[in-house]
Design a protein around this motif. Structure first.
Motif, PDB file in Angstrom:
ATOM      1  N   MET C 336       0.824  -1.213   0.000  1.00 56.45           N
ATOM      2  CA  MET C 336       0.000   0.000   0.000  1.00 56.45           C
ATOM      3  C   MET C 336       0.857   1.262   0.000  1.00 56.45           C
ATOM      4  O   MET C 336       0.486   2.278  -0.592  1.00 56.45           O
ATOM      5  N   LYS C 337       2.001   1.160   0.642  1.00 59.82           N
ATOM      6  CA  LYS C 337       2.925   2.305   0.664  1.00 59.82           C
ATOM      7  C   LYS C 337       3.400   2.716  -0.728  1.00 59.82           C
ATOM      8  O   LYS C 337       3.744   3.874  -0.962  1.00 59.82           O
ATOM      9  N   GLN C 338       3.462   1.728  -1.605  1.00 52.20           N
ATOM     10  CA  GLN C 338       3.999   2.008  -2.946  1.00 52.20           C
ATOM     11  C   GLN C 338       2.950   2.495  -3.937  1.00 52.20           C
ATOM     12  O   GLN C 338       3.260   2.813  -5.071  1.00 52.20           O
ATOM     13  N   MET C 339       1.713   2.477  -3.507  1.00 49.41           N
ATOM     14  CA  MET C 339       0.639   2.786  -4.463  1.00 49.41           C
ATOM     15  C   MET C 339       0.592   4.267  -4.812  1.00 49.41           C
ATOM     16  O   MET C 339       1.103   5.110  -4.092  1.00 49.41           O
ATOM     17  N   LYS C 340      -0.075   4.547  -5.955  1.00 51.93           N
ATOM     18  CA  LYS C 340      -0.298   5.927  -6.369  1.00 51.93           C
ATOM     19  C   LYS C 340      -1.193   6.649  -5.366  1.00 51.93           C
ATOM     20  O   LYS C 340      -1.984   6.021  -4.652  1.00 51.93           O
ATOM     21  N   ASN C 341      -1.112   7.946  -5.383  1.00 53.34           N
ATOM     22  CA  ASN C 341      -1.992   8.728  -4.529  1.00 53.34           C
ATOM     23  C   ASN C 341      -3.448   8.435  -4.868  1.00 53.34           C
ATOM     24  O   ASN C 341      -3.836   8.425  -6.026  1.00 53.34           O
ATOM     25  N   ASN C 342      -4.231   8.194  -3.850  1.00 48.84           N
ATOM     26  CA  ASN C 342      -5.666   7.912  -3.975  1.00 48.84           C
ATOM     27  C   ASN C 342      -5.985   6.625  -4.722  1.00 48.84           C
ATOM     28  O   ASN C 342      -7.103   6.462  -5.220  1.00 48.84           O
ATOM     29  N   ALA C 343      -5.029   5.719  -4.771  1.00 43.99           N
ATOM     30  CA  ALA C 343      -5.365   4.372  -5.229  1.00 43.99           C
ATOM     31  C   ALA C 343      -6.452   3.825  -4.309  1.00 43.99           C
ATOM     32  O   ALA C 343      -6.471   4.107  -3.110  1.00 43.99           O
ATOM     33  N   ILE C 344      -7.354   3.047  -4.891  1.00 42.83           N
ATOM     34  CA  ILE C 344      -8.486   2.487  -4.147  1.00 42.83           C
ATOM     35  C   ILE C 344      -8.198   1.024  -3.849  1.00 42.83           C
ATOM     36  O   ILE C 344      -7.813   0.268  -4.741  1.00 42.83           O
ATOM     37  N   VAL C 345      -8.382   0.647  -2.599  1.00 38.03           N
ATOM     38  CA  VAL C 345      -8.076  -0.716  -2.160  1.00 38.03           C
ATOM     39  C   VAL C 345      -9.324  -1.312  -1.520  1.00 38.03           C
ATOM     40  O   VAL C 345      -9.873  -0.730  -0.580  1.00 38.03           O
ATOM     41  N   CYS C 346      -9.768  -2.442  -2.028  1.00 37.60           N
ATOM     42  CA  CYS C 346     -10.933  -3.071  -1.419  1.00 37.60           C
ATOM     43  C   CYS C 346     -10.882  -4.574  -1.537  1.00 37.60           C
ATOM     44  O   CYS C 346     -10.074  -5.135  -2.277  1.00 37.60           O
ATOM     45  N   ASN C 347     -11.754  -5.212  -0.785  1.00 41.24           N
ATOM     46  CA  ASN C 347     -11.819  -6.662  -0.691  1.00 41.24           C
ATOM     47  C   ASN C 347     -13.256  -7.105  -0.921  1.00 41.24           C
ATOM     48  O   ASN C 347     -14.187  -6.502  -0.397  1.00 41.24           O
ATOM     49  N   ILE C 348     -13.417  -8.148  -1.739  1.00 43.57           N
ATOM     50  CA  ILE C 348     -14.762  -8.698  -1.898  1.00 43.57           C
ATOM     51  C   ILE C 348     -14.784 -10.159  -1.469  1.00 43.57           C
ATOM     52  O   ILE C 348     -15.787 -10.839  -1.600  1.00 43.57           O
ATOM     53  N   GLY C 349     -13.658 -10.634  -0.940  1.00 42.91           N
ATOM     54  CA  GLY C 349     -13.616 -11.964  -0.331  1.00 42.91           C
ATOM     55  C   GLY C 349     -14.288 -11.937   1.046  1.00 42.91           C
ATOM     56  O   GLY C 349     -14.601 -10.872   1.580  1.00 42.91           O
ATOM     57  N   HIS C 350     -14.475 -13.115   1.640  1.00 44.43           N
ATOM     58  CA  HIS C 350     -15.318 -13.150   2.832  1.00 44.43           C
ATOM     59  C   HIS C 350     -14.725 -12.442   4.049  1.00 44.43           C
ATOM     60  O   HIS C 350     -15.417 -11.726   4.754  1.00 44.43           O
ATOM     61  N   PHE C 351     -13.436 -12.658   4.299  1.00 45.15           N
ATOM     62  CA  PHE C 351     -12.871 -12.121   5.539  1.00 45.15           C
ATOM     63  C   PHE C 351     -11.983 -10.909   5.287  1.00 45.15           C
ATOM     64  O   PHE C 351     -11.491 -10.695   4.182  1.00 45.15           O
ATOM     65  N   ASP C 352     -11.764 -10.148   6.330  1.00 47.01           N
ATOM     66  CA  ASP C 352     -11.036  -8.889   6.180  1.00 47.01           C
ATOM     67  C   ASP C 352      -9.534  -9.059   6.356  1.00 47.01           C
ATOM     68  O   ASP C 352      -8.827  -8.075   6.561  1.00 47.01           O
ATOM     69  N   ASN C 353      -9.049 -10.290   6.266  1.00 45.36           N
ATOM     70  CA  ASN C 353      -7.598 -10.456   6.386  1.00 45.36           C
ATOM     71  C   ASN C 353      -6.905 -10.565   5.030  1.00 45.36           C
ATOM     72  O   ASN C 353      -5.720 -10.830   4.955  1.00 45.36           O
ATOM     73  N   GLU C 354      -7.650 -10.373   3.931  1.00 43.90           N
ATOM     74  CA  GLU C 354      -6.976 -10.351   2.624  1.00 43.90           C
ATOM     75  C   GLU C 354      -6.140  -9.071   2.499  1.00 43.90           C
ATOM     76  O   GLU C 354      -5.077  -9.061   1.910  1.00 43.90           O
ATOM     77  N   ILE C 355      -6.675  -8.003   3.059  1.00 45.18           N
ATOM     78  CA  ILE C 355      -5.939  -6.741   3.107  1.00 45.18           C
ATOM     79  C   ILE C 355      -5.374  -6.593   4.519  1.00 45.18           C
ATOM     80  O   ILE C 355      -6.068  -6.830   5.499  1.00 45.18           O
ATOM     81  N   ASP C 356      -4.156  -6.179   4.583  1.00 40.01           N
ATOM     82  CA  ASP C 356      -3.437  -6.081   5.867  1.00 40.01           C
ATOM     83  C   ASP C 356      -3.897  -4.848   6.643  1.00 40.01           C
ATOM     84  O   ASP C 356      -3.167  -3.869   6.791  1.00 40.01           O
ATOM     85  N   MET C 357      -5.147  -4.919   7.163  1.00 39.80           N
ATOM     86  CA  MET C 357      -5.694  -3.765   7.865  1.00 39.80           C
ATOM     87  C   MET C 357      -4.899  -3.471   9.135  1.00 39.80           C
ATOM     88  O   MET C 357      -4.688  -2.314   9.497  1.00 39.80           O
ATOM     89  N   LEU C 358      -4.457  -4.533   9.798  1.00 39.67           N
ATOM     90  CA  LEU C 358      -3.703  -4.350  11.035  1.00 39.67           C
ATOM     91  C   LEU C 358      -2.396  -3.607  10.752  1.00 39.67           C
ATOM     92  O   LEU C 358      -2.032  -2.652  11.438  1.00 39.67           O
ATOM     93  N   GLY C 359      -1.710  -4.027   9.710  1.00 39.55           N
ATOM     94  CA  GLY C 359      -0.464  -3.363   9.309  1.00 39.55           C
ATOM     95  C   GLY C 359      -0.704  -1.896   9.006  1.00 39.55           C
ATOM     96  O   GLY C 359       0.124  -1.028   9.320  1.00 39.55           O
TER      97      GLY C 359
END
Lengths: 485, 485, 485, 485
Positions: C336-359
């Protein structure tokens, strides 16, 4: 080169590959008629009154099945016709044979040399002692250019006694042209003047030919009225777009049998032709990259999900390259050297200078293997990698397949018939000056209307109240001239 | 109706739904700026020279987040701005709040009555004793029409002493307009003349507004110069097409959550807006039927695989109906009666007379159930079948969603900024007469160019040799004016 | 946290956001019924015989309008129902209110805390002194897991007297779960055993939940029969594919209003969900890049023209990122640090651990700006670039929009009804052992058949001769079990 | 019929159209190798160890360029090969010539009579005095059927002395088959028993052939192990789907040059082949109507926007008809009579009984005009309308074009090589009983993996932690057996 004109039993002149293919050609022409409702409607509407009774029409336009239906529409309206092709690879020999046998003088075969090409063009212009033509149907403008160059040379000769010098150019094709004019000058120093005097006008089919016409108009060198068919909506937004969308993959598949899905395609240019090509490759499952000079077209490509890059950036990763620009020097030998092994390179623009064929042919140590006619593998000595060049850099869809299909050509060619009728009807009224014209919108709309029934479509009719509300006539035209569709 | 103008601590006038939403609006405006590279490039290029220093601009254009970025581009270039929305449902209240608090006088909220709508329009035109505006940004032409009707009434009043009579029309909205003008006349019989005198020109956003302008030009009633933004390529072929392709399904989904896949959609009209709508429904998995009056557009629809039929033929089998025509009386109550239960009916054209809302409202025994704002179910008494009408027949994308997205509006609005700059720069040169103009192609191309970088695109550059070959400047413009894209 | 159960006038327990939204919910439920022909057909076919007379069903499944129609189908067949949502953001509060008021005990609201989430789950399982449930409808398997963990803890407690220790894990959610079980143990050390004893079976909705079930079956820890709804063709190839194709862009547009056309989208995973997401972005005009671990799915992506790359290779050039894998640690904070400004990040899988929300949450110096609920901009301190994270990394379509539309959920939920009926009918026959089952193909085909009429489709009937030729019954099932569709 | 086997200078037997086309065939085979990375990887991996040293393989599979690369992969691994085509029109004569000259015994040419077809099949099975084959590669199951029918007849003959009676059937092709077996019986009453004894197994390519195998397995009449290639994911979801998506329009265009855009196409059957065909026609711009017996496939068609109707309902309005069912009696002469003039009728299913060719041929007064080989116009006497039937009702893509392209056939044929290797390796282990097997998933995934590099794709690698989370090995297989892709 020793070419002789042949004659049918009824005395019609022709030169085709094999007159015995006429029966096969006739069968395909009959199929074509069913797919060309606009032309058939012209026969029904105008045939009885024979508006072209005695009119002499010369055509220079790919001698295909579709063109055969055009030619026989002109003859059904009373015209006498002489025809050549406007591309050395685009003739369908069976169609040429059928027309030569049954309807008009044809000088065309698939795989002409450049020398033969210009011989054919001259034959199509040669109406003998009675003179002619009255009208010209042109595609790419070669016939129009021949007359203009001829007239120019005759004027120069009259003034200065100087003959055109083929060695004054290093363009091989132009050398041939100048040689022809020089030879003609010696036998008849007024040949092209006579043609010009009689000629009522030309209707031109393509972007390329139209561009030449506008340049001559701008330069003040245009010699006769011209109707720009290309910019009829029912031509440029149909034949260029939907025709190429059909015939690019057709040509690729016939020439190479390559699986397009999964490949990376590069389309150089995103005009109407490029739009059709890019859509075709995408729909076939390729990932498509577009190159463009025009920011508006580039933004259109982006909105359809295409990547827009320069050729240099992507030349080493793509599998299929298509030029559609109408410009020159698009894919150079320096690009081709960097391509992947068996990358496919082709052109669907009018002329063969989009791809640097000369650079390729003269590359030191290059090896050419002809897989089959119009499909060559060129192997670079350093890398041993080959690239597959189609139709020798000329129009892939006509060189490797059969060109655009009947239905879309019916739109284009119905415009041609409308234009020829208009020029002829107004030949003595002064309506058409020595300028370039487009067809009026109501004729453009009429062309479209003639093609709806075949596809089962039903138009909605404006009420007079609705027509008034949007300030158009109930029967159209429905759009202002600048409308873009 | 008793409406009062409010003021910020700094004295700026406004009237919005809820000024406390300004923070939320500001956040979305900041996101919008990243998506509107054309406008931000204008700020960077022109901000330092403050070309609009002291210029008074009135705008009447959907008061959305996107418009907020436009307004703040105008103020960043020095302008003072007063703004209203051009549709009763299209305002985004948080955007309105942010602008009102921070940048310009705004009179707009989502869900205005018609009375309120025209009150807002008048406020946006009301620059107080110093007079104004200098320039107008218009969308649909209501503000332009108000001035024209005002001037006409003042002339009539001066000549005959006659006041406009609201009862002279049975169009409810026009009654309000005439009432307003009448009331204005009594307090200041030269109000609209003064506006007209000062006004340098208008730049108009839409097909509908542009059509009105050309009619006035044709009638000789046009009062000031106008620039037609709609027919910039980067407007009509972008906002109309790609914008609607985005925002039609957005509106449908927000309003009804309906599964579009598998459904039958009818799109009335296949112009740029209709092309976008039909593509959107097709891509979402619907089977799409198009209705058209123009045979060329109809043939385009067929070439994309759409069925072309009349509304009557398909009204009973379709699930979703969208009008895109800019004409009136497209879907009548007699059609709606025949529709399937819960068929969805909506309009994405500018005015709400494409769908026969009056016929629906006055249908004997009809029952209206409001599911939520802008989503109504109308139940016919005979059949007990209901139809779902969105946004009360007004623009679905602005009534039920948030309109076109920032990126495509950046194209349209950069044209607006170019036009306003051009009108202002040339205000004393006489370059712009009292006529309708389009922006020159090099500005159109510039708008596109400003949007390429954001999408990672790289343009190819013509060599001088190539440019000469196709007879264009190396830097463009690249196409003739009639080019259709 | 202090939560209290509320009661309707008739004594039904519930806890929802705002019971006064029931009328609005009812209107949308009525619309939904028209779009859910499979469920309505179940009511017509099975309602009269009341097969669920007295049956107690607990459901844990997104409490949306669609689910409301499912619940009321179960009650129409005689069942008593208690319900919670299986995701903290997925409840539609008006639907919850309508069901709570009219039909079943609901414990669900949009924006639960994790603590609240598990409180709701417990309430849905709490049938009071008479005990229950008889059947479970599960989505993601949380309710099933709660019972399994409860039984395990009770066994451990009985054997060793040891209580579950929340501090034994650092998964925050699992800590809550263990705490709940511990508290339960102290008041009733046989609570989950009693539930298990009575329970006839569960029907599970999702890939994720099904995977858990098969793991338990493999480990020998499964406690009751389970029907795998997810792998009905009319679920996995419909809801997962067509549902996500609809609801991903819906969620993106509602949350961000971003123009998808022209953007670069990255879809992580190309299973059924990923296929739907990639198709949706492509059709909206994006250029799509897929990441995959499975070479077969990767090759499928290529055949549709998608580029297949690793996330690392493309993280800096893309605009929209969607995870669809059902795996964990897909998009890490380092990405996520490397992404462009205002890149959109989302998940449509069942659980919220696909994206490193804790990190993300614990990144030093990071700043979170909530644009609106479920739409957050996270700004990295070093670069000042922000990324937009949707639905806090949970299911975007349910967090930011309204989930899958009715029609496709009607397919999934008709499978649920079939499965519940089957489990209940066979409860005493021993047909279903403590294993995981899929529905037989004739029921799968029946589900599809119930949805054709609404879309105007007409099936072809096999002749007996044709049926014999391909060795299938005239009425189906038509395909072997391994057929892939 | 008098056919004689020819021999190369090295003594290899063959019978092809024109051995002088071998050079041309070789060039296309070399191009094919670049497009068939899976097969070339097999040569690299297994060539050095010569696993097929001395193995005799008989193949019956369309003798195309793609198959040539398969054959030379088998010979590169050490095998001796004899080959025939499995369809009378599918041979590419230049490919056959190259293989006959360079690599294997080929008995195949384009346009065999049925008599010739079975003669070729027998030659491919005839390994002379030493006996053979050891393995069979089959497509459609004709060779497998011949052996089974032969063994059955030999058993009957041994028991009862009765010879097979061609007049016992009115299927013309089966009469030929019985005649051949009868003639063989008289010269060697144990011929097929000897083949069966030696044969290790068969790998079968198609749905049709696989269906026959499962029927024989169910009936207990299967004589040797069989591997079902068709149901490898990398076959049925690739070759059937993407292959037909490519080759249907290719065949249509080569045979008829018809413009597909704007036309109405009917696709009978929406399995993998039908899905490919419907997508191809849609992408080419047609409006597509699907006919289906299976409600699940019908609902899939609807979700993609296709209309689902019965043939009877749409037979009079469509332009192009394609059968894809694998069933018989799909388009009957009674349907064909009702079609529009020049409607195109073709079949892409395995056998020619999907279209009622017999009914057409025997229709009283019907007239057949052969436009060119495989393109016939049949004119009904009553209506004078003609229909265009392609490839005499046999596989259009192989009869009118060159079949599926190399890349997708590389997937299918790499499965064939894997299967042949597996059968041979395990020939003495008893692993494969007399049953039908599919390849294990790790081989299926391997086939896919071998094709990614050519398309520039990069796979993501699971971490061990992720692999554990979803319970799969890090290196795969990644999906459960029932996964549908």
């Amino acid at each position: 080169m020793s070419l002789t004109v042949e004659k049918t039993p009824t005395g019609r002149e022709y030169k085709v590959k094999d007159i015995s293919q006429a029966d096969f050609g006739r069968l395909e022409i009959e199929l074509g008629e069913v797919e060309m409702p606009g032309l058939m409607a012209c026969r029904a509407e105008f045939g009885p009154s024979q508006p072209f009774n005695g009119t002499k029409i010369t055509g220079s336009l790919h001698m295909t099945v579709q063109t055969a239906v055009l030619i026989e529409t002109l003859t059904a309206l009373g015209a006498e016709v002489r025809w050549c092709s406007c591309n050395i690879f685009s003739t369908q020999d069976h169609a040429a044979a059928a027309i030569a046998r049954d309807s008009a003088s044809v000088f065309a075969w698939k795989g002409e040399s450049l020398q033969e090409y210009w011989w054919c063009t001259q034959r199509a212009l040669d109406w003998g002692v009675d003179g002619g033509p009255d009208l010209i149907v042109d595609d790419g403008g070669d016939t129009t250019m021949l007359i203009h160059e001829g007239v120019k040379a005759e004027e120069e000769f009259e003034k200065t006694g100087k003959l055109p010098d083929p060695n004054s150019t290093d363009n091989a094709e132009f050398q041939i042209l100048l040689g022809l004019i020089r030879d003609g000058l010696m036998s008849d120093p007024k040949k092209y003047h006579k043609i010009k005097e009689r000629l009522v006008g030309v209707s031109e089919q393509t972007t390329t030919g139209v561009k030449r016409l506008y340049q001559m108009q701008a330069n003040g060198t245009l010699l006769f009225p011209a109707i720009n068919i290309n910019d009829s909506v029912t031509k440029s937004k149909f034949d260029n777009l939907y025709g190429c969308r059909h015939s690019l993959p057709d040509g690729l598949m016939r020439a190479t049998d390559v699986m397009i899905a999964g490949k990376v395609g590069v389309v150089c240019g995103y005009g109407d032709v490029g739009k059709g090509c890019a859509a075709a490759l995408k729909r076939a499952g390729a990932r498509v990259i577009v190159t463009e000079i025009d920011p508006i077209c580039a933004l259109q490509a982006l909105m359809e999900g295409f990547q827009v890059q320069t050729l240099e950036d992507v030349v080493a990763e793509a599998d299929i390259f298509v030029t559609t620009t109408g410009n020159k020097n698009i894919i150079m030998v320096s690009h081709m050297k960097q391509m992947k092994n068996n990358a496919i390179v082709c052109n669907i623009g009018h002329f063969d200078n989009e791809i640097d064929m000369l650079g390729l042919q003269t590359y030191p140590g290059i090896r050419r293997i002809t897989i089959k006619p119009q499909t060559d593998r060129w192997i670079f000595p350093e890398t041993k990698r080959g690239i597959i060049v189609l139709a020798e850099g000329r129009l892939i869809n006509l060189g490797c397949a059969t060109g655009h299909p009947c239905f879309v050509m019916s739109c284009s060619f119905t415009n041609q018939v409308m234009a020829q009728l208009e020029l002829w009807k107004e030949k003595d009224t002064g309506k058409y000056e020595t300028k370039v014209y487009v067809l009026p919108k109501h004729l453009d709309e009429k062309v479209a209307a003639l093609h709806l029934g075949k596809l089962g479509a039903k138009l909605t009719k404006l009420t007079p109240e609705q027509a008034a509300y949007i300030s158009v006539p109930v029967e159209g035209p429905f759009k202002p001239p600048h409308y873009r569709y």
